[in-house]
Design a protein around this motif. Sequence first.
Motif, mmCIF file in Angstrom:
data_model
loop_
_atom_site.group_PDB
_atom_site.id
_atom_site.type_symbol
_atom_site.label_atom_id
_atom_site.label_comp_id
_atom_site.label_asym_id
_atom_site.label_seq_id
_atom_site.Cartn_x
_atom_site.Cartn_y
_atom_site.Cartn_z
ATOM 1 N N GLN B 215 45.080 -0.802 42.719
ATOM 2 C CA GLN B 215 43.981 -1.036 43.677
ATOM 3 C C GLN B 215 43.258 0.276 43.961
ATOM 4 O OE1 GLN B 215 42.762 -0.945 47.082
ATOM 5 N NE2 GLN B 215 41.353 -2.623 46.654
ATOM 6 N N HIS B 216 41.957 0.149 44.242
ATOM 7 C CA HIS B 216 41.100 1.337 44.413
ATOM 8 C C HIS B 216 41.542 2.201 45.586
ATOM 9 C CE1 HIS B 216 39.130 -2.149 42.677
ATOM 10 N NE2 HIS B 216 38.244 -1.380 42.090
ATOM 11 N N THR B 217 42.035 1.566 46.643
ATOM 12 C CA THR B 217 42.423 2.245 47.890
ATOM 13 C C THR B 217 41.371 3.233 48.391
ATOM 14 O OG1 THR B 217 43.805 3.859 46.711
ATOM 15 C CG2 THR B 217 44.907 1.936 47.576
ATOM 16 N N LEU B 219 39.472 4.597 51.329
ATOM 17 C CA LEU B 219 40.107 4.672 52.655
ATOM 18 C C LEU B 219 39.363 3.869 53.721
ATOM 19 C CD1 LEU B 219 41.318 8.372 52.543
ATOM 20 C CD2 LEU B 219 42.694 6.298 52.306
ATOM 21 N N SER B 302 43.122 -2.380 55.656
ATOM 22 C CA SER B 302 43.267 -1.787 54.333
ATOM 23 C C SER B 302 44.227 -2.624 53.472
ATOM 24 C CB SER B 302 43.674 -0.321 54.444
ATOM 25 O OG SER B 302 45.006 -0.111 54.257
ATOM 26 N N GLU B 689 51.317 4.382 41.081
ATOM 27 C CA GLU B 689 50.593 3.214 41.575
ATOM 28 C C GLU B 689 50.842 1.962 40.740
ATOM 29 O OE1 GLU B 689 46.465 3.842 42.694
ATOM 30 O OE2 GLU B 689 46.896 5.970 42.908
ATOM 31 N N SER B 702 50.435 -2.374 51.112
ATOM 32 C CA SER B 702 50.130 -1.456 52.202
ATOM 33 C C SER B 702 50.305 -0.043 51.689
ATOM 34 C CB SER B 702 51.092 -1.712 53.366
ATOM 35 O OG SER B 702 51.337 -0.525 54.075
ATOM 36 N N LEU B 703 49.561 0.893 52.261
ATOM 37 C CA LEU B 703 49.708 2.278 51.822
ATOM 38 C C LEU B 703 51.089 2.842 52.155
ATOM 39 C CD1 LEU B 703 46.251 4.000 52.430
ATOM 40 C CD2 LEU B 703 47.206 3.070 50.338
ATOM 41 N N LEU B 704 51.850 2.115 52.980
ATOM 42 C CA LEU B 704 53.242 2.516 53.221
ATOM 43 C C LEU B 704 54.051 2.399 51.937
ATOM 44 C CD1 LEU B 704 54.072 0.695 56.571
ATOM 45 C CD2 LEU B 704 54.274 3.155 56.191
ATOM 46 N N TYR B 706 52.548 1.402 48.743
ATOM 47 C CA TYR B 706 51.735 1.636 47.543
ATOM 48 C C TYR B 706 51.336 3.103 47.594
ATOM 49 C CZ TYR B 706 47.984 1.119 44.118
ATOM 50 O OH TYR B 706 47.176 1.251 43.015
ATOM 51 N N VAL B 708 49.715 6.487 46.784
ATOM 52 C CA VAL B 708 48.617 7.208 46.119
ATOM 53 C C VAL B 708 48.895 8.707 46.231
ATOM 54 C CG1 VAL B 708 46.991 5.352 46.602
ATOM 55 C CG2 VAL B 708 47.131 7.304 48.165
ATOM 56 N N PRO B 709 48.293 9.522 45.365
ATOM 57 C CA PRO B 709 48.628 10.947 45.381
ATOM 58 C C PRO B 709 48.278 11.630 46.711
ATOM 59 C CG PRO B 709 47.489 10.377 43.351
ATOM 60 C CD PRO B 709 47.375 9.189 44.264
ATOM 61 N N ALA B 710 49.226 12.407 47.203
ATOM 62 C CA ALA B 710 48.978 13.278 48.347
ATOM 63 C C ALA B 710 48.764 14.692 47.816
ATOM 64 C CB ALA B 710 50.159 13.213 49.312
#
Lengths: 167, 779
Positions: B215-217, B219, B302, B689, B702-704, B706, B708-710
Amino acid sequence: MMDNYIEATRHEIKFILNGEECVIEIPANLTLVELLRQELRLIGTTEGCGVGVCGCCTVLIDGKVVASCLELAVNVDGKVVLTIEGLADTYQDSEFHPLQDSFREYEGFQCGYCTPGMLMASKALLDQNRDPSDDDIREFLSENICRCTGYDSIIEAVKSAAKEMNA
Amino acid sequence: MSTQIPIIEQDKKVEKSGTIGRHTLRLDGESKVTGTVAYTDDLPFEGYYAEVIRSNIPHGEIISISTEAAEAIPGVVAVVTGDDLKNADWISPYVGPAFRDQPVLAIEKVRYVGEPVAAVIAERPDIASLAATEVVVECNKLRSVTDVNRARKKTAPILHESGDSAAVFEDLATVHRSEEPNVAYTYELKVGDIEKGFEDADVVLEGEYATPMVQHTHLEPFVTVASYNVSNNSFKIITGNQTPHFVRREIARIFDIPSSKVEVEVPQMGGAFGSRTYVRIEPLVAALSRVVEAPVKLRQTSSESFDTSVRDGTQTRVKTGVTNDGDVIAQEVEVIWDSGAYADISPRKVKKAGYTAPGAYDIPNVKVVSKSTYTNKPPGVAYRGFGVAQTAWAVESHMDDVAKEIGMDPVELRIRNITQDGGTYNGVPIEPHGAPQCLQAVIDEVDWFGSELKPEEPKRSHIKKGRGVAVTLKATITPSTSEAIVLLDCDGSVNVITGGTEVGQGIITTLAQITADGLGIGIEYINVNTPNTNSAPFNTSTTSSRSTFHLGNAILRAIDELKGQLIDIVVEKQGIESKEVTVEGGLVKSPLGEESIGSVVSSYFVGGGGTLIGKGYFSTEASSGDRYASAFWMTGATYAEVSVDTRTGKYTIDKWVNSADCGKAIDPIRCEGQILGAAVQALGHTMSEEMVFESGQQVNKSLLDYKVPAIGDVPKVSKVIVVESGDPNGPHGAKGVGESNTVTVPPAIGNAIQNACGARVTELPITPDKVLKAIEEGI
């Protein structure tokens, strides 16, 4: 019961917001980001994931980094809250905080949605570490997601601001 | 490969604002660093709030939806279901850019978990949320299918019995539904004689590779405001969308009103990456507003983005015939796309990405079969890289497998087969594209042929080091149209009006730079308008990295027209020949003297002002048959260096180099930002991802969960190389640069891991457990 859920008990809170006293009566279930955005119309703080992971909604409470989507607004009673709208005023008499200048110069942003949170977290870092290394920055900003820049320009921007502030 | 590669000197200092090729502070920068920029949700709003009720089963017939309990809650204005739309005379409730297969709200059937089934409209968002939990949807469960291979079997449950062609886009005019079960569209390409190619080859190798849905995520979640005006049957839509003119056309069509009655305004967007293309939640919010005859806002969470638009998963089989000398003489690629429950733009993706499925290589005998498949999952839409990220994962991994098989250096194999600037591709001539230069740039940077990685000391011999490369060639959307209006005021300042949307890429500033340069005035005199379809002329889309090229060209034409008018005015005033008059540096110059452009405008009009209007149209030509012409080609390369812990499968990326060809950098810093931004997004697709489905339900929505790079995930040793090959048709030679490294990063890292420890992970993301398994199985 349903009505009680919607109309939560209300509390009056008093806190310092961006250098000025703010007194407001709010429902107990209001989050801090809702207080800022909906009640006070301070739209600079954005809400991203809503679950405290992305860091978009980062504000400073008593100087500490907080995800305002997870913080109940009633908890800021008696505290000092700083948002993006108050950032510039914390630095001498200049129009912008050095972080704001350096994020522009290095394009430490693209869409800008994470930027207020990123700037507030960066300010908290510089408050406690005047000369952060790349790794210090990576460690401190680890809870602020940016989906656009790839981060390197953010590291450059924070270092440049630190240099400017130490000059 | 002896060409001198033009690589620009990167100058981080702002020297002269507006100048082409120099870093210029973004015009939206101040608003973004002060938090005053307005996204859709930030705009003042008075009206009702909506909340969506979604399907909790992957496939089923809707028996009933009970809305009474929700409607009884104080503050609820209405609950709308598919039944309200199905029989209404005011809406045609199906949408889609290729096939009209997607209902605004589920009608009769649900086809994926998360599909909108009903919507609550209430006075406050919290009331809408609460009431949504009181809506009860009763369904008769149908057999569901989430795997593309099962979906194509005769016994599979069928998602769509029929689908009307939307007939909007020329390149999709011949798109028709496939006869195969659940296949939305099949694209086939045949070049040369594939059978003979394999016969002539010394070695034939096959491989299978896969990518999951991601998913694009972006923000900023999806937010749309729609206001129906009952008095003149018109709509105003405020929405974060990359294709406002398509939204206008689609809204006008479904409500059967003229497109001039649909105003679509697009504020700044908090990222998009393809997610906000064509129509997303706009038709639903417009319908809700039509029902209550009042403004309605829908702000999704989101998590709901995962229910709304995703990137197709793929399963790809590659078969390559190569000579012992390393000439790739035959390649067959079969790509099966997991496009989810609705086709959206998948037919174009299948065709376009299918065309470049053989990678950046000039192969005489090619066969491609590319199929978009319906499954009971969220709809696959456009995503940065537009399918090429998935096909390149297969082919660029496979190239290293082929190199290994014939005992050749993988970069040497690439150099030997890469399509040259001015060479051929898929059997036809190809325009200059810069792919060899991008590859050369990364291998020169790391001295690929002159250096070797130093192995770990003996006590750390479980850590293996490796390096890998990948290169790409990607088309842009073709044909397409961009138009621009340049308004010159009598004070010499300029408003630029286009349908180009700001998703974060910086298009506002890039267009201002092109305009400033074109008229020879400072960028501080230029304003680039926020797109609003009531004033902005047509723009196909802000997608496919097309904006600098297409809108830039349209603006140059508008400026030419404007200059012609300025010259005409001076010619008439001074009674001289037009060839004696020039416009440069913000001045109109003639033998009789020079005058500022503003003053020329001022002298032409009376009544306290005047505006001179230049317009520019820019369209690209369609391709014919099974070929996919491209207005320009995106190219790039990635080098990755890894350390793999062979005891755990964990790996780190010690260094990476990303290059991409931007033709000409209008702003080098902004190009760097696009290249690294694309690379880091793809780093997420490489390492973590994946939308994980269990029984048709995504379990990490959820971003919890899924990941994504930090900031700490990005390789510390990094080099970005902006290649400038000069596009023959681009404004100042510029072209798009936003996608190439989304494509090249995953295979470069996969190849580096294979080089390090022999483990070939064929399925993204490359997680430590897969690396360990591949090591143990000796793959």
